[in-house]
Design an enzyme around this catalytic site. Structure first.
Site, mmCIF file in Angstrom:
data_model
loop_
_atom_site.group_PDB
_atom_site.id
_atom_site.type_symbol
_atom_site.label_atom_id
_atom_site.label_comp_id
_atom_site.label_asym_id
_atom_site.label_seq_id
_atom_site.Cartn_x
_atom_site.Cartn_y
_atom_site.Cartn_z
ATOM 1 N N ASP A 173 146.040 66.934 95.466
ATOM 2 C CA ASP A 173 144.584 66.902 95.360
ATOM 3 C C ASP A 173 144.153 65.935 94.269
ATOM 4 O OD1 ASP A 173 141.851 67.453 94.997
ATOM 5 O OD2 ASP A 173 142.107 69.570 95.493
ATOM 6 N N HIS A 204 142.732 66.771 98.813
ATOM 7 C CA HIS A 204 141.452 67.461 98.825
ATOM 8 C C HIS A 204 140.767 67.297 100.179
ATOM 9 C CE1 HIS A 204 138.256 69.180 96.259
ATOM 10 N NE2 HIS A 204 137.403 68.535 97.027
#
Length: 235
Positions: A173, A204
């Site tokens: 992420d 993400h």
């Protein structure tokens, strides 16, 4: 398909919009879908429609209503992505949780009945962070967060978590660096009410309904875990 309606704030002095999707039969529990920084856009509305198809009353509050009512942005359009970042900078997260609490009350009122109806929430990105905040600041029955940002800074609230929480953490992420993920595990792995799932190499936004960020395999896995979690704790 659902529709936008207005519900009152906690004070009752104002009202704000929520997208509501209802199941074909009678709902006995509700799921609140908490937006990303892109507002109650097509992806968030689609998630509500899905939870309604699973038998839940599904509600997505327009949390940016005080700064930009009706926000509906596409993360794959650069100008709209930048607009979302600007809105995020202006957003009062504490007030946002109070609006989520008002949504919990409205959902319970809608469900009615003599017993206290169960309500859960699922949030994404900013919504994942707000889901964690909701778990420690309200009496919601179950919370799920996908790629929540900055949760390491909220670990001081973990003692107040009284109901089940699940967090989905993509290990690559770009908005949640490895040290933040490590802090989340260190602070929450031994919490009796919290379950963490890592998704190796994912970034993400992997569970978005539409657009370039989605990873079908990982989204299906995470969403299946969420569905089972809700079934266990919401019925």
């Amino acid at each position: 398909m659902g529709s936008m309606i207005k519900i009152p704030t906690l004070s009752g002095e104002e009202s704000f919009g929520v997208y509501v999707a209802t199941p074909e039969g009678d709902a006995t529990a509700a799921v609140i879908v908490i937006q990303e920084i892109f507002g109650v856009n097509a992806g968030i509305r689609a998630k509500c429609d899905y939870w309604a198809s699973q038998g839940y009353l599904a509600v997505a509050p327009d949390l940016f209503w005080r700064i930009n009512e009706g926000t509906d942005l596409d993360p794959d359009v650069e100008a709209e992505f930048n607009t979302a970042l600007d809105l995020m900078g202006k957003f009062d997260q504490d007030q946002g949780v109070r609006d989520i609490e008002a949504t919990i009350h409205a959902a319970r009122d809608h469900l009615g009945g003599e017993t206290r109806a169960k309500v859960g929430c699922v949030g994404y990105c900013l919504g994942g962070r707000l889901a964690f905040m909701t778990s420690s600041r309200t009496d919601i029955d179950v919370c799920v967060g996908y790629y929540g940002v900055g949760i390491d800074g909220l670990l001081g609230e973990k003692h107040a978590i009284a109901h089940p929480v699940m967090l989905h953490i993509p290990t690559a992420d770009g908005f949640v660096p490895p040290e933040t993920q490590a802090a989340m595990h260190e602070g929450l792995d031994d919490h009796a009410k919290v379950t963490l799932h890592d998704y190796e190499g994912l970034d993400h936004g992997f569970a978005t309904e539409f657009g370039n960020r989605r990873d079908d395999e990982a989204a299906t896995l995470a969403d299946g875990r969420t569905a089972e979690f809700f079934k266990e704790h919401l019925g």
